[in-house]
Scaffold this motif. Sequence first.
Motif: not given
Length: 531
Positions: A372, A374, A381-384, A418, A420, A428
């Motif tokens: 993932i 950006k 972990q956990g962030e989109t 993301h 888990d 998403s």
Amino acid sequence: MTGVLDAAYRLKVFRRIGLIAPQLPHRIAYAGYQLVKWGPGFPAAVAAAAARFPKQKAIVDDLGELTWAELRDEVNQLSHALKERGVEPGDSIALLARNHRYIVTAMVAIMQVGARVLLLNTMASGSQLTELATREGAKFIILDEEFLKVAEKVDRDQLLLAWSDGDQDVPTLAEISKGQSTKQPPKPSRRGSVVIFTSGTTGLPKGAKREEPEGLDPLVAFFGAIPYRGNRTMVLAAPLFHSWGLINFGFGLSTAPTYVLRRRFKPEQVLQDIEEHQAEALVVVPLMMQRLVDADPELVKKTDVSSLRITAVSGSALAGELATQYMDTFTDSVYNFYGATETGWVTVASPKDLREAPGTAGRPPWHTTVRILKDGKEVPQGETGTIYVANDMPFGGYTDGNTKEFAEDLMSTGDLGHFDEDGRLFVSGRDDDMIVSGGENVFPRELEDALIKHEDIADVVVTGIDDKDWGQALAAYVVVKNGASLEHDDIVAYAKEHVARFAVPRKTKFLDELPRNPTGKVMKRELPDFD
């Protein structure tokens, strides 16, 4: 140590799918010869399956049954017929057909003569078909009789019929194959290939080239995540022109299954096929799953589907409640495959994953890297962020020479998501305006461009909305010209003439004007909601 573990894992998967199993030596030798001669691909796989299991049923369809030996012979006969008609290595042949024996023989024969298969969506419009055939240089178009009207602007001499009920002046595949040799033709100077087309709702569909992978590791990744077994029956309901149906057919060839193919999806027929043929696997898109869940409860109750070990689903977002509803109704068999035509697989969710974390897209298969990112950097972990992937299924780029976005060796999926804390991926949605409707990628732009040409429409904008049946659908906000009068049914009727059916709006709202900013962009947050 990693090499030893990989070798052990490969061996385990190969045994399960039947690639390593007791066989007569001459059959194994010939199957191996085909793989060495042709390399991985449909021609070698069909010939190898026919060598190993000549009398086993290969296809059950609306016409009856074909054994692997009979399928091989029909493929070889059609290969000779195509060569006799001037098809040469590197030529392109478009294929517009539903699920039946002729789409299978056509795909394999086209590849066996070294040509390109152009797999067209059965919902394509006449203008799309004509433009694609011209753009891709299709020498012939093989199509089912029902699509002759779509091809009415195509030169009749370019057409060949796959499925036909007779009384047509276009030659059929069965007719041109009759009397041809059943011997396999010589290996062509170049390998055949498959081109799958995007839905094309932002304009003309883009052709995505699928390169044949080197070696057998892609089989290990796929079958390691979805536990198919050798020589079992697969009800292949997902369309073969779609990447999801195609990958299950193509990889399934290595397990020498019996494919049950039907031209039309009918829940009652699917359930009957599972019971009658003791099918272990069912391949569907989410809309088909929903229709099975909504089937007549009495029919569901009296039909024995206990043989079903795998319900392989992909093509659009799978709602968590749909997976659990399906498993509660039938068997705990849902494997949700998340991927795309360009990327191949990204993750697969098992029945256990879907029970524990409804809505998850699952975990990366063997030899698959998912990150993932950006702004080019991996997020915690956990962030989109945007989902990127690397696997053993090479993407050959689009036929127009373009390709997908890459970050180092990872391909962008164009989706946001993301992980888990247990390493399961959640998606998403798109990072653009694209929606997925009934398994097809759909963009608002083409519908907007079509509707604005209507003589009574002054302004229009199209957005995506949630839809119970299709997952998502398009909805139109329309401003009519002064003095004009339009209803939703008028918009639908017009759209059906100008865009593919999956791009037709499910809802329409009429406004006095669209909320635009000074630069002319529609401020979508100010659009009224649909009821």
